[in-house]
Scaffold this active site. Structure first.
Site, short mmCIF file in Angstrom:
data_model
loop_
_atom_site.label_atom_id
_atom_site.label_comp_id
_atom_site.label_asym_id
_atom_site.label_seq_id
_atom_site.Cartn_x
_atom_site.Cartn_y
_atom_site.Cartn_z
N ARG A 103 0.80 -1.23 0.00
CA ARG A 103 0.00 0.00 0.00
C ARG A 103 0.83 1.27 0.00
O ARG A 103 1.92 1.32 0.58
CB ARG A 103 -0.92 -0.01 1.23
CG ARG A 103 -1.99 -1.08 1.12
CD ARG A 103 -2.87 -1.17 2.35
NE ARG A 103 -3.96 -2.10 2.10
CZ ARG A 103 -3.85 -3.43 2.17
NH1 ARG A 103 -2.70 -4.00 2.49
NH2 ARG A 103 -4.89 -4.20 1.89
N HIS A 130 -0.87 -2.63 -4.55
CA HIS A 130 -0.32 -3.52 -5.58
C HIS A 130 -0.34 -2.93 -6.99
O HIS A 130 -0.70 -3.60 -7.96
CB HIS A 130 -1.10 -4.85 -5.57
CG HIS A 130 -0.91 -5.68 -4.34
ND1 HIS A 130 0.21 -5.60 -3.54
CD2 HIS A 130 -1.71 -6.63 -3.76
CE1 HIS A 130 0.09 -6.46 -2.53
NE2 HIS A 130 -1.06 -7.09 -2.63
N HIS A 135 3.09 -12.91 -5.95
CA HIS A 135 1.96 -13.02 -5.02
C HIS A 135 1.30 -14.40 -5.04
O HIS A 135 0.07 -14.51 -5.00
CB HIS A 135 0.94 -11.93 -5.34
CG HIS A 135 0.10 -11.48 -4.19
ND1 HIS A 135 -0.77 -12.32 -3.52
CD2 HIS A 135 -0.01 -10.29 -3.58
CE1 HIS A 135 -1.38 -11.65 -2.56
NE2 HIS A 135 -0.93 -10.41 -2.57
N ASP A 195 -1.51 -9.96 8.31
CA ASP A 195 -1.38 -9.22 7.05
C ASP A 195 -0.36 -8.12 7.33
O ASP A 195 -0.67 -6.94 7.30
CB ASP A 195 -2.74 -8.64 6.63
CG ASP A 195 -2.74 -8.16 5.19
OD1 ASP A 195 -1.66 -8.15 4.57
OD2 ASP A 195 -3.82 -7.78 4.70
N GLU A 248 5.35 -12.56 0.69
CA GLU A 248 5.74 -11.68 -0.41
C GLU A 248 6.95 -10.84 -0.02
O GLU A 248 6.79 -9.85 0.69
CB GLU A 248 4.60 -10.73 -0.74
CG GLU A 248 3.25 -11.37 -0.92
CD GLU A 248 2.12 -10.38 -0.57
OE1 GLU A 248 2.17 -9.22 -0.99
OE2 GLU A 248 1.21 -10.79 0.14
C1 BGC Z 1 -2.08 -7.70 1.14
C2 BGC Z 1 -3.50 -7.85 1.62
C3 BGC Z 1 -4.39 -7.86 0.45
C4 BGC Z 1 -4.02 -9.00 -0.43
C5 BGC Z 1 -4.87 -9.00 -1.65
C6 BGC Z 1 -1.78 -8.85 0.25
O1 BGC Z 1 -0.51 -8.70 -0.29
O2 BGC Z 1 -1.18 -7.65 2.20
O3 BGC Z 1 -3.84 -6.79 2.48
O4 BGC Z 1 -5.73 -7.96 0.82
O5 BGC Z 1 -2.68 -8.88 -0.81
O6 BGC Z 1 -4.92 -10.24 -2.17
#
Ligand code: BGC
Length: 359
Positions: free
Chosen positions: A85, A110, A184, A254, A319
């Site tokens: 973010r 992302h 991812h 997260d 990640e």
């Molecule tokens: C993030 C999550 C997000 C997810 C989406 C992750 O990399 O940390 O907050 O909801 O990606 O798939």
């Protein structure tokens, strides 16, 4: 006699505008197989052996291109230009203010609405004596999703006979910009069910705590002996319901873990996942300073693929990346890329089983 590493190319589907999406399948001498499509550089399938030599697909995925276009929570995708973010999608670079897409409430996530996970990459497969791979390339134009500079990126996926999927990322720009790429994949080393019994080790003693929008506060907080501590192998489900404010903000894990004792830019072990029933082990090695651990908290049973319904916490992501919102925290390692410089990073997934001796 063992098979030689090989690559196979096939048609995967078409986008609504008629663009053809291709697939490359990499196979190593031990039968490990990785399937990658040109849409998003997505790993759609990853077959590895369990402790008895039985192969199974260990990544979450959807069934066809339409499903990936319609609603993909980043399953298997390459992430860019900026993974994670950026607060309100705003940052300042070389005295200029930039406004990125906001696609996660008021924040940028992302890479924006049409991040690298939704772009069509060029793919050039290759084989060597000990590996099978594919070179992915993408040119993102100046202003793409609000980012400055034309960014020319390359990701090399290379599956080796050591059962390692090595990923080398690079990029150059023609204007000062920011870059933070990652991969991812959502893993489930049992091939199905919840990931709460998977055991996890993360080589970290600190996280970057977040606010309720999952934006770092700028602090580094010590996690020793608390619910976030994975310095020794621990079942993911053990503390996931702890009465802890950070856990509530994330709806589980997260969070961005700062890798311990990291020599900047050197390759080191970030995390290890052990699935006790199948005996599969995944190690994530990286040059990055941090790793986001996401326990699949937003999966809610609305997506199906591979004959499964993806329930809450049926996959986990590790990640490697720089810290979220780095452009707005000058004490975080920088994510700035200048013209004339080359962004370079590396992530490697290593597939082992409990029958093998860990290094
Ligand atoms: C993030 C999550 C997000 C997810 C989406 C992750 O990399 O940390 O907050 O909801 O990606 O798939």
């Amino acid at each position: 006699m063992q098979n030689l590493p090989s690559t196979r190319q096939s048609h995967y589907g078409y986008l609504a505008d008629g663009t053809e999406i291709n697939r490359v399948t990499l196979q190593n001498s031990n039968g490990v197989e990785v399937e990658i499509i040109s849409y998003g550089g997505i790993i759609t399938r990853l077959l590895t052996a369990d402790k008895n030599g039985k192969f199974n697909d260990i990544v979450l995925g959807l069934d066809n291109i339409d499903s990936y276009v319609k609603s993909n929570p980043y399953f298997g995708a390459l992430i860019g230009r900026y993974g994670n973010r950026i607060a309100k999608g705003k940052f300042t670079l070389a005295g200029k203010n930039y406004q990125l897409d906001t696609n996660d409430g008021e924040n940028h996530l992302h890479g924006g609405v049409q991040g690298f996970d939704k772009k069509v990459w060029d793919m050039a497969p290759f084989v060597t004596e000990h590996s099978a791979g594919v070179v992915m390339t993408l040119v993102s134009p100046d202003g793409d999703q609000g980012y400055p500079g034309t960014l020319t990126s390359e990701v090399v996926y290379e599956l080796t006979n050591e059962d390692e999927l090595d990923m080398r990322f690079s990029a150059t720009t023609d204007k000062a910009t920011i870059v933070n790429m990652t991969q991812h994949s959502y893993f489930n080393l049992a091939g199905k069910g919840s990931i709460l019994d998977h055991q996890l080790m993360i080589n970290s003693k600190q996280i970057t705590p977040v606010d309720k929008g999952l934006i770092p506060t700028g602090e580094f907080s010590d996690i020793t002996n608390g619910p976030f501590d994975f310095s020794q192998l621990k079942a993911i489900g053990k503390d996931i319901n702890a009465n802890d404010q950070q856990m509530k903000f994330g709806l589980g894990y997260d969070h961005n873990y700062v890798l311990f004792d990291k020599e900047a830019g050197a390759m080191s072990l970030a995390a290890r996942v052990v699935e006790p029933t199948s005996g599969r082990i995944l190690e994530v090695h990286t040059e990055e300073p941090a790793v986001q651990f996401y326990s699949g908290n937003f999966l809610d049973g609305t997506l199906t693929g591979k004959g499964q319904t993806y329930q809450h916490r049926s996959g986990l992501c590790l990640e490697p990346q720089h810290h979220p919102d780095s452009p707005n925290h000058s004490h975080f390692p920088t994510t700035t890329l200048l013209p004339g410089d080359t962004y370079k990073t590396r992530i490697s997934y290593r597939f082992l089983t409990t029958q093998q001796k860990l290094a």
